[in-house]
Design a protein around this motif. Structure first.
Motif, PDB file in Angstrom:
ATOM      1  N   PHE A 175     -41.247-114.620 -44.102  1.00  0.00           N
ATOM      2  CA  PHE A 175     -41.933-113.615 -44.915  1.00  0.00           C
ATOM      3  C   PHE A 175     -43.405-113.951 -45.133  1.00  0.00           C
ATOM      4  CE2 PHE A 175     -43.301-111.832 -48.980  1.00  0.00           C
ATOM      5  CZ  PHE A 175     -43.160-110.490 -48.670  1.00  0.00           C
TER       6      PHE A 175
ATOM      7  N   LEU B 116     -29.267-121.082 -34.335  1.00  0.00           N
ATOM      8  CA  LEU B 116     -29.377-120.810 -35.775  1.00  0.00           C
ATOM      9  C   LEU B 116     -29.157-119.321 -36.003  1.00  0.00           C
ATOM     10  CD1 LEU B 116     -30.285-121.931 -38.648  1.00  0.00           C
ATOM     11  CD2 LEU B 116     -32.516-120.936 -38.113  1.00  0.00           C
TER      12      LEU B 116
ATOM     13  N   GLY C   4     -31.053-113.713 -40.618  1.00  0.00           N
ATOM     14  CA  GLY C   4     -30.848-112.399 -41.220  1.00  0.00           C
ATOM     15  C   GLY C   4     -32.104-111.576 -41.046  1.00  0.00           C
TER      16      GLY C   4
ATOM     17  N   CYS D  52     -36.464-122.131 -42.967  1.00  0.00           N
ATOM     18  CA  CYS D  52     -35.003-122.178 -42.779  1.00  0.00           C
ATOM     19  C   CYS D  52     -34.521-121.105 -41.810  1.00  0.00           C
ATOM     20  CB  CYS D  52     -34.280-122.046 -44.121  1.00  0.00           C
ATOM     21  SG  CYS D  52     -34.415-120.420 -44.879  1.00  0.00           S
TER      22      CYS D  52
ATOM     23  N   CYS E 180     -28.407-111.622 -36.875  1.00  0.00           N
ATOM     24  CA  CYS E 180     -27.136-111.034 -37.350  1.00  0.00           C
ATOM     25  C   CYS E 180     -27.296-109.641 -37.950  1.00  0.00           C
ATOM     26  CB  CYS E 180     -26.501-111.968 -38.380  1.00  0.00           C
ATOM     27  SG  CYS E 180     -26.014-113.548 -37.664  1.00  0.00           S
TER      28      CYS E 180
ATOM     29  N   THR F 170     -36.025-109.072 -53.393  1.00  0.00           N
ATOM     30  CA  THR F 170     -36.087-108.028 -52.370  1.00  0.00           C
ATOM     31  C   THR F 170     -34.674-107.602 -51.996  1.00  0.00           C
ATOM     32  OG1 THR F 170     -36.739-107.415 -50.133  1.00  0.00           O
ATOM     33  CG2 THR F 170     -36.317-109.771 -50.504  1.00  0.00           C
TER      34      THR F 170
ATOM     35  N   THR G 235     -30.454-109.851 -46.209  1.00  0.00           N
ATOM     36  CA  THR G 235     -29.056-109.613 -45.830  1.00  0.00           C
ATOM     37  C   THR G 235     -28.129-110.489 -46.679  1.00  0.00           C
ATOM     38  OG1 THR G 235     -29.017-111.378 -44.160  1.00  0.00           O
ATOM     39  CG2 THR G 235     -29.759-109.194 -43.420  1.00  0.00           C
TER      40      THR G 235
ATOM     41  N   GLY H 148     -25.755-112.361 -45.456  1.00  0.00           N
ATOM     42  CA  GLY H 148     -25.655-113.665 -44.786  1.00  0.00           C
ATOM     43  C   GLY H 148     -26.782-114.584 -45.236  1.00  0.00           C
ATOM     44  N   GLY H 149     -28.013-114.046 -45.255  1.00  0.00           N
ATOM     45  CA  GLY H 149     -29.170-114.828 -45.705  1.00  0.00           C
ATOM     46  C   GLY H 149     -29.046-115.187 -47.175  1.00  0.00           C
TER      47      GLY H 149
ATOM     48  N   HIS I  55     -30.480-116.307 -56.297  1.00  0.00           N
ATOM     49  CA  HIS I  55     -30.343-116.020 -57.729  1.00  0.00           C
ATOM     50  C   HIS I  55     -31.087-114.727 -58.036  1.00  0.00           C
ATOM     51  CE1 HIS I  55     -34.096-118.233 -57.135  1.00  0.00           C
ATOM     52  NE2 HIS I  55     -34.583-117.396 -58.039  1.00  0.00           N
TER      53      HIS I  55
ATOM     54  N   GLY J 163     -22.626-122.940 -39.702  1.00  0.00           N
ATOM     55  CA  GLY J 163     -22.056-122.011 -38.731  1.00  0.00           C
ATOM     56  C   GLY J 163     -22.573-120.611 -38.987  1.00  0.00           C
ATOM     57  N   VAL J 164     -22.102-119.670 -38.178  1.00  0.00           N
ATOM     58  CA  VAL J 164     -22.530-118.279 -38.362  1.00  0.00           C
ATOM     59  C   VAL J 164     -21.477-117.564 -39.204  1.00  0.00           C
ATOM     60  CG1 VAL J 164     -23.237-116.149 -37.227  1.00  0.00           C
ATOM     61  CG2 VAL J 164     -23.574-118.338 -36.065  1.00  0.00           C
ATOM     62  N   ILE J 165     -21.892-117.007 -40.335  1.00  0.00           N
ATOM     63  CA  ILE J 165     -20.959-116.224 -41.154  1.00  0.00           C
ATOM     64  C   ILE J 165     -20.704-114.922 -40.397  1.00  0.00           C
ATOM     65  CG2 ILE J 165     -20.598-115.051 -43.363  1.00  0.00           C
ATOM     66  CD1 ILE J 165     -22.728-117.081 -44.518  1.00  0.00           C
TER      67      ILE J 165
ATOM     68  N   TRP K 106     -45.942-105.834 -47.878  1.00  0.00           N
ATOM     69  CA  TRP K 106     -47.042-106.151 -48.806  1.00  0.00           C
ATOM     70  C   TRP K 106     -47.646-107.512 -48.496  1.00  0.00           C
ATOM     71  CZ3 TRP K 106     -46.414-110.492 -51.789  1.00  0.00           C
ATOM     72  CH2 TRP K 106     -45.117-110.887 -52.123  1.00  0.00           C
TER      73      TRP K 106
ATOM     74  N   TYR L 262     -37.123-125.143 -54.292  1.00  0.00           N
ATOM     75  CA  TYR L 262     -36.230-124.181 -53.617  1.00  0.00           C
ATOM     76  C   TYR L 262     -36.447-124.259 -52.100  1.00  0.00           C
ATOM     77  CZ  TYR L 262     -33.907-119.563 -53.040  1.00  0.00           C
ATOM     78  OH  TYR L 262     -33.073-118.527 -52.693  1.00  0.00           O
TER      79      TYR L 262
HETATM   80  C1  LIG Z   1     -40.230-110.431 -52.058  1.00  0.00           C
HETATM   81  C2  LIG Z   1     -39.162-111.478 -52.064  1.00  0.00           C
HETATM   82  C3  LIG Z   1     -38.519-111.769 -53.253  1.00  0.00           C
HETATM   83  C4  LIG Z   1     -37.518-112.744 -53.285  1.00  0.00           C
HETATM   84  N1  LIG Z   1     -36.880-112.993 -54.464  1.00  0.00           N
HETATM   85  C5  LIG Z   1     -35.891-113.910 -54.515  1.00  0.00           C
HETATM   86  C6  LIG Z   1     -35.171-114.131 -55.713  1.00  0.00           C
HETATM   87  O1  LIG Z   1     -35.415-113.495 -56.735  1.00  0.00           O
HETATM   88  N2  LIG Z   1     -34.174-115.051 -55.692  1.00  0.00           N
HETATM   89  C7  LIG Z   1     -33.867-115.758 -54.575  1.00  0.00           C
HETATM   90  O2  LIG Z   1     -32.948-116.586 -54.633  1.00  0.00           O
HETATM   91  N3  LIG Z   1     -34.531-115.568 -53.415  1.00  0.00           N
HETATM   92  C8  LIG Z   1     -35.526-114.658 -53.367  1.00  0.00           C
HETATM   93  N4  LIG Z   1     -36.194-114.429 -52.192  1.00  0.00           N
HETATM   94  C9  LIG Z   1     -35.809-115.202 -51.006  1.00  0.00           C
HETATM   95  C10 LIG Z   1     -34.772-114.464 -50.154  1.00  0.00           C
HETATM   96  O3  LIG Z   1     -33.890-113.726 -50.948  1.00  0.00           O
HETATM   97  C11 LIG Z   1     -33.949-115.493 -49.391  1.00  0.00           C
HETATM   98  O4  LIG Z   1     -34.794-116.315 -48.627  1.00  0.00           O
HETATM   99  C12 LIG Z   1     -32.887-114.853 -48.482  1.00  0.00           C
HETATM  100  O5  LIG Z   1     -32.133-115.890 -47.928  1.00  0.00           O
HETATM  101  C13 LIG Z   1     -33.491-114.011 -47.367  1.00  0.00           C
HETATM  102  O6  LIG Z   1     -32.440-113.382 -46.653  1.00  0.00           O
HETATM  103  P1  LIG Z   1     -32.627-112.952 -45.131  1.00  0.00           P
HETATM  104  O7  LIG Z   1     -31.573-111.978 -44.777  1.00  0.00           O
HETATM  105  O8  LIG Z   1     -34.030-112.522 -44.908  1.00  0.00           O
HETATM  106  O9  LIG Z   1     -32.326-114.337 -44.403  1.00  0.00           O
HETATM  107  P2  LIG Z   1     -33.245-115.192 -43.420  1.00  0.00           P
HETATM  108  O10 LIG Z   1     -34.532-115.475 -44.104  1.00  0.00           O
HETATM  109  O11 LIG Z   1     -33.295-114.575 -42.084  1.00  0.00           O
HETATM  110  O12 LIG Z   1     -32.377-116.525 -43.340  1.00  0.00           O
HETATM  111  C14 LIG Z   1     -32.195-117.319 -44.480  1.00  0.00           C
HETATM  112  C15 LIG Z   1     -31.130-118.374 -44.190  1.00  0.00           C
HETATM  113  O13 LIG Z   1     -29.885-117.709 -44.001  1.00  0.00           O
HETATM  114  C16 LIG Z   1     -29.256-118.159 -42.817  1.00  0.00           C
HETATM  115  N5  LIG Z   1     -28.428-117.041 -42.330  1.00  0.00           N
HETATM  116  C17 LIG Z   1     -28.784-115.753 -42.164  1.00  0.00           C
HETATM  117  N6  LIG Z   1     -27.735-115.028 -41.710  1.00  0.00           N
HETATM  118  C18 LIG Z   1     -26.693-115.887 -41.591  1.00  0.00           C
HETATM  119  C19 LIG Z   1     -25.341-115.764 -41.145  1.00  0.00           C
HETATM  120  N7  LIG Z   1     -24.820-114.599 -40.728  1.00  0.00           N
HETATM  121  N8  LIG Z   1     -24.565-116.882 -41.137  1.00  0.00           N
HETATM  122  C20 LIG Z   1     -25.050-118.082 -41.554  1.00  0.00           C
HETATM  123  N9  LIG Z   1     -26.317-118.251 -41.983  1.00  0.00           N
HETATM  124  C21 LIG Z   1     -27.129-117.170 -41.991  1.00  0.00           C
HETATM  125  C22 LIG Z   1     -30.406-118.551 -41.904  1.00  0.00           C
HETATM  126  O14 LIG Z   1     -30.009-119.494 -40.939  1.00  0.00           O
HETATM  127  C23 LIG Z   1     -31.395-119.146 -42.901  1.00  0.00           C
HETATM  128  O15 LIG Z   1     -31.104-120.504 -43.118  1.00  0.00           O
HETATM  129  C24 LIG Z   1     -37.176-113.448 -52.103  1.00  0.00           C
HETATM  130  C25 LIG Z   1     -37.823-113.148 -50.900  1.00  0.00           C
HETATM  131  C26 LIG Z   1     -38.801-112.161 -50.881  1.00  0.00           C
HETATM  132  C27 LIG Z   1     -39.474-111.838 -49.584  1.00  0.00           C
END
Ligand SMILES: Cc1cc2nc3c(=O)[nH]c(=O)nc-3n(C[C@H](O)[C@H](O)[C@H](O)COP(=O)(O)OP(=O)(O)OC[C@H]3O[C@@H](n4cnc5c(N)ncnc54)[C@H](O)[C@@H]3O)c2cc1C
Length: 434
Positions: free
Chosen positions: A11, A43, A46, A54, A65, A107, A111, A113-114, A121, A169-171, A294, A387
């Protein structure tokens, strides 16, 4: 299986990494891809909305995914939803008019999974804990093996996968209990003029509210903040997703110290509220989702964030120490948000601990890097945590001090022969990296 070489970021847009990307469309394709990539340290990824590395895996395979986004079943009596990991938090709002996701990050585009892999939280930690507390079971794909886990089956793998950064692993499929609640909240906002008063109020009042968060002005030289508290309420107002606008790619950074100082001044003064306001939960919780991309306001260098947690007893002192470090570094803190955690996270490597957490965005430059490195040192020395879903600068040594379950986590990776990796796992030396 077909793949494309793609330059990926997270991001922040502050770092980039190139990987062959695979995009399975169904669970069968995921099984085939995982089997083929078993020895290549892939890896899962999401929506790529983490602020840390990460979700990156330089030169190694990425399993995207997002197309695994099907609902399988929903039980109205219990709120139990079975679905695939590519479902977004926004899509969870569409399941049933009376149910909402139990925990939502800042946000809704992330996903599930992420969200599980970072044990995310929300602003409702006192009521709901972290996302992992609401996950009932997971089906994991590890190479050509397919392993179910829950609190009663392969329990060690289950607690390693929640907050496990995709390294177990992959969820492939999961079950989550949704919460029965209205999609409208009543919000009250108030200006608070000292950190001491803010901390006291958040600590004393967290049990009286479903959601609580404070915005802090770190640019105007005075201790001022806006505390927002919200409770679910019944309303005939139909739930609508907030309308969004999209920022184009910008040739330069639009955010600077002067513009953010002015913005903070205006935001603080406009936050005066005479009576509570009724808004949708998404409007309250996810105001930034209305502006697609943004992060482009920060230009090509992007932004960086640090989010830490520390005890409530030392919160005032810690906040002063962190803000002094930021001032000394010359970094520009563009956005600062404070929350109170009452419940710890659900996984072995979960970030969340009881106490206060502060998340601070910075313009990405050498001053910000210095500020975050100094903050990471300080937080390590006082027994706090950084974090992992947000950080780019923690060292392997600091990680071991902050995350006391690191050896147990590594043992579980060995026991289940999980051979996944990420740029973060390299940096923090998690798992084995020959
Ligand atoms: C504007 C903004 C606000 C946010 N606010 C918060 C907040 O209030 N609280 C908070 O806790 N976080 C917050 N975050 C962080 C965000 O929620 C986390 O980083 C979340 O993990 C992102 O999910 P993603 O789908 O983009 O996953 P990704 O960023 O693509 O991946 C995150 C992790 O998940 C793993 N992953 C993804 N899919 C799978 C799967 N199917 N199986 C196994 N592992 C998988 C990846 O390997 C990686 O380690 C915020 C982020 C943004 C951009």
């Amino acid at each position: 299986m077909r793949h494309r070489l793609i330059k990926l970021s997270n991001f922040t847009q502050a770092i980039h990494s190139q990987s062959p990307c695979f995009r399975p469309e169904n669970e069968h394709q995921l099984e085939t891809i995982s089997s083929e990539l078993a020895t290549q340290k892939p890896l899962a990824r999401g929506a790529g909305l983490s602020y840390s590395d990460c979700c990156l895996n330089q030169e190694k395979p990425i399993i995207d995914c997002r197309r695994l986004n099907h609902f399988i079943s929903f039980d109205e009596a219990t709120g139990l939803l079975v679905c695939q990991p590519g479902i977004t938090f926004a899509e969870l709002f569409l399941i049933h008019p009376d149910f909402i996701p139990p925990v939502i990050p800042g946000t809704l585009k992330a996903t599930l999974g992420g969200g599980i892999a970072n044990d995310v939280h929300g602003k409702n930690n006192s009521r709901a804990g972290t996302l992992g507390h609401h996950i009932e079971w997971l089906l994991l794909q590890i190479g050509n093996r397919f392993i179910p886990c829950s609190r009663s089956e392969n329990q060690d793998l289950f607690s390693a996968t929640i907050g496990g950064l995709g390294l177990t692993g992959v969820i492939k499929r999961l079950a989550i209990t949704l919460t029965k609640a209205s999609k409208t909240v009543q919000v009250s906002k108030q200006r608070v003029m000292t950190w001491k008063q803010l901390l006291l109020q958040m600590h004393e009042e967290h049990q009286n509210h479903d959601y609580q968060v404070a915005w802090l002005d770190l640019l105007n030289g005075t201790e001022r903040s806006v505390l927002s508290q919200a409770n679910h309420c019944n309303s005939t107002q139909p739930f609508t997703m907030p309308k969004s606008i999209t920022l184009p790619k910008l040739p330069m950074r639009l955010i600077n110290r002067l513009s953010m100082t002015q913005f903070n001044r205006i935001y603080f003064h406009s936050a005066q509220q005479t009576s509570p306001e009724l808004v949708s939960l998404a409007q309250f919780n996810n105001p930034l989702d209305r502006i697609n991309h943004w992060n482009r306001l920060y230009g090509k260098q992007g932004l960086v964030q640090c989010q830490t947690v520390f005890t409530h007893q030392d919160a005032k002192k810690t906040m002063h120490q962190l803000f002094n470090l930021i001032n000394a570094s010359g970094a520009t803190p563009t956005l600062a948000v404070l929350k109170y955690f009452a419940q710890k996270g659900a996984g072995l490597l979960s970030f969340v601990e009881p106490g206060f957490t502060i998340a601070i965005d910075f313009i990405h430059n050498q001053h910000a890097v210095k500020a975050i490195q100094m903050i990471n040192n300080k937080i390590t020395s006082i027994g706090g945590k950084v974090y992992l879903g947000k950080d780019l600068f923690l060292t392997a040594q600091q990680f071991k001090i902050q995350y006391s379950n690191h050896s147990l986590f590594n043992n579980i990776l060995s026991q289940y022969q999980c051979s996944f990796q990420s740029d973060l796992s390299h940096r923090l030396n998690i798992g084995t990296h020959p």
